[in-house]
Motif scaffolding. Structure first.
Motif, PDB file in Angstrom:
ATOM      1  N   ASP A  11       1.207  -0.720  -0.614  1.00  0.00           N
ATOM      2  CA  ASP A  11       0.090   0.071   0.181  1.00  0.00           C
ATOM      3  C   ASP A  11       0.550   1.162   0.134  1.00  0.00           C
ATOM      4  O   ASP A  11       0.288   2.199  -0.831  1.00  0.00           O
ATOM      5  CB  ASP A  11      -1.173  -0.103   1.082  1.00  0.00           C
ATOM      6  CG  ASP A  11      -1.811  -0.866   1.042  1.00  0.00           C
ATOM      7  OD1 ASP A  11      -2.461  -1.163  -0.378  1.00  0.00           O
ATOM      8  OD2 ASP A  11      -3.090  -1.814   2.097  1.00  0.00           O
ATOM      9  N   GLU A  12       2.279   1.250   0.625  1.00  0.00           N
ATOM     10  CA  GLU A  12       2.669   2.794   0.762  1.00  0.00           C
ATOM     11  C   GLU A  12       3.587   1.992  -0.950  1.00  0.00           C
ATOM     12  O   GLU A  12       3.528   3.606  -1.393  1.00  0.00           O
ATOM     13  CB  GLU A  12       4.144   2.403   1.902  1.00  0.00           C
ATOM     14  CG  GLU A  12       3.430   2.179   2.743  1.00  0.00           C
ATOM     15  CD  GLU A  12       4.604   2.191   3.988  1.00  0.00           C
ATOM     16  OE1 GLU A  12       4.438   2.625   5.232  1.00  0.00           O
ATOM     17  OE2 GLU A  12       5.768   1.574   3.246  1.00  0.00           O
ATOM     18  N   LEU A  13       3.937   1.425  -1.315  1.00  0.00           N
ATOM     19  CA  LEU A  13       4.183   1.657  -2.489  1.00  0.00           C
ATOM     20  C   LEU A  13       3.072   2.743  -3.558  1.00  0.00           C
ATOM     21  O   LEU A  13       3.392   2.717  -4.510  1.00  0.00           O
ATOM     22  CB  LEU A  13       4.678   0.568  -3.356  1.00  0.00           C
ATOM     23  CG  LEU A  13       5.465   0.214  -4.665  1.00  0.00           C
ATOM     24  CD1 LEU A  13       6.896   1.437  -4.545  1.00  0.00           C
ATOM     25  CD2 LEU A  13       5.825  -1.656  -4.999  1.00  0.00           C
ATOM     26  N   VAL A  14       2.063   2.158  -3.560  1.00  0.00           N
ATOM     27  CA  VAL A  14       1.353   1.897  -4.594  1.00  0.00           C
ATOM     28  C   VAL A  14       0.820   4.124  -3.965  1.00  0.00           C
ATOM     29  O   VAL A  14       0.403   4.533  -5.224  1.00  0.00           O
ATOM     30  CB  VAL A  14      -0.281   1.689  -4.101  1.00  0.00           C
ATOM     31  CG1 VAL A  14      -1.280   2.422  -4.685  1.00  0.00           C
ATOM     32  CG2 VAL A  14       0.003   0.180  -4.187  1.00  0.00           C
ATOM     33  N   ASP A  15       0.897   3.918  -2.119  1.00  0.00           N
ATOM     34  CA  ASP A  15       1.085   5.680  -2.507  1.00  0.00           C
ATOM     35  C   ASP A  15       1.243   6.317  -2.920  1.00  0.00           C
ATOM     36  O   ASP A  15       1.870   7.804  -3.949  1.00  0.00           O
ATOM     37  CB  ASP A  15       1.171   5.717  -1.282  1.00  0.00           C
ATOM     38  CG  ASP A  15      -0.405   5.523  -0.283  1.00  0.00           C
ATOM     39  OD1 ASP A  15      -1.472   5.176  -0.958  1.00  0.00           O
ATOM     40  OD2 ASP A  15      -0.094   5.138   0.903  1.00  0.00           O
ATOM     41  N   LEU A  16       3.114   5.856  -3.777  1.00  0.00           N
ATOM     42  CA  LEU A  16       4.363   6.675  -3.875  1.00  0.00           C
ATOM     43  C   LEU A  16       3.840   6.571  -5.095  1.00  0.00           C
ATOM     44  O   LEU A  16       3.979   7.692  -5.833  1.00  0.00           O
ATOM     45  CB  LEU A  16       5.460   6.351  -3.797  1.00  0.00           C
ATOM     46  CG  LEU A  16       6.675   6.181  -4.692  1.00  0.00           C
ATOM     47  CD1 LEU A  16       7.284   7.605  -3.672  1.00  0.00           C
ATOM     48  CD2 LEU A  16       8.002   5.763  -4.572  1.00  0.00           C
ATOM     49  N   ILE A  80      10.200  -4.671  -1.649  1.00  0.00           N
ATOM     50  CA  ILE A  80       9.604  -4.436   0.028  1.00  0.00           C
ATOM     51  C   ILE A  80       9.898  -5.769   1.569  1.00  0.00           C
ATOM     52  O   ILE A  80      10.153  -6.392   0.144  1.00  0.00           O
ATOM     53  CB  ILE A  80       7.859  -4.026  -0.512  1.00  0.00           C
ATOM     54  CG1 ILE A  80       7.398  -5.368  -1.655  1.00  0.00           C
ATOM     55  CG2 ILE A  80       7.535  -2.995  -1.550  1.00  0.00           C
ATOM     56  CD1 ILE A  80       6.074  -5.300  -2.003  1.00  0.00           C
ATOM     57  N   GLU A  81       9.194  -4.901   2.177  1.00  0.00           N
ATOM     58  CA  GLU A  81       9.449  -6.352   3.029  1.00  0.00           C
ATOM     59  C   GLU A  81       8.073  -7.085   2.884  1.00  0.00           C
ATOM     60  O   GLU A  81       7.290  -7.136   3.194  1.00  0.00           O
ATOM     61  CB  GLU A  81       9.046  -4.967   4.343  1.00  0.00           C
ATOM     62  CG  GLU A  81      10.593  -4.591   5.061  1.00  0.00           C
ATOM     63  CD  GLU A  81      10.098  -3.923   5.999  1.00  0.00           C
ATOM     64  OE1 GLU A  81      11.685  -3.665   6.535  1.00  0.00           O
ATOM     65  OE2 GLU A  81       9.704  -3.630   6.392  1.00  0.00           O
ATOM     66  N   SER A  82       8.833  -8.120   3.118  1.00  0.00           N
ATOM     67  CA  SER A  82       7.971  -9.428   3.974  1.00  0.00           C
ATOM     68  C   SER A  82       6.807  -9.452   4.922  1.00  0.00           C
ATOM     69  O   SER A  82       7.375  -8.177   5.950  1.00  0.00           O
ATOM     70  CB  SER A  82       8.244 -11.031   3.838  1.00  0.00           C
ATOM     71  OG  SER A  82       9.389 -10.669   5.245  1.00  0.00           O
TER      72      SER A  82
END
Length: 92
Positions: A11-16, A80-82
């Motif tokens: 989700d953090e990646l989608v936000d970026l 991204i972290e697991s």
């Protein structure tokens, strides 16, 4: 010294990605989140260059924009972290 940003969740990646695309191509972040689609975390043992992928939706043009933005972000943030890594970090 520059601070390196680590993404802990898809989700953090989608936000970026949504922020990057909205700033460059225009439109709302909500619209681009829909066009980006889900970010899938992949096992690193069979995906050594990056452990995530996007599944873009929308028109051909929107999909091309999302793929280009993902390639740019992936060059700087390939992993991204697991969930297991997140739990270990939170329990430390």
């Amino acid at each position: 010294m520059a601070t390196r940003v680590h993404f802990h969740t898809p989700d953090e990646l989608v936000d970026l990605l949504a922020t990057l695309i909205a700033g460059a191509a225009g439109g709302s972040k909500v619209r681009w989140r829909k066009a980006i689609g889900p970010v899938t975390q992949l096992p690193t043992w069979c995906n050594i260059r990056s452990n995530w992928r996007v599944t873009p939706r929308g028109s051909d043009g929107e999909r091309a924009v999302v793929e280009q933005a993902a390639a740019i972000v992936r060059a700087e943030h390939p992993y991204i972290e697991s969930q297991q890594e997140r739990r270990g970090r939170l329990n430390s």
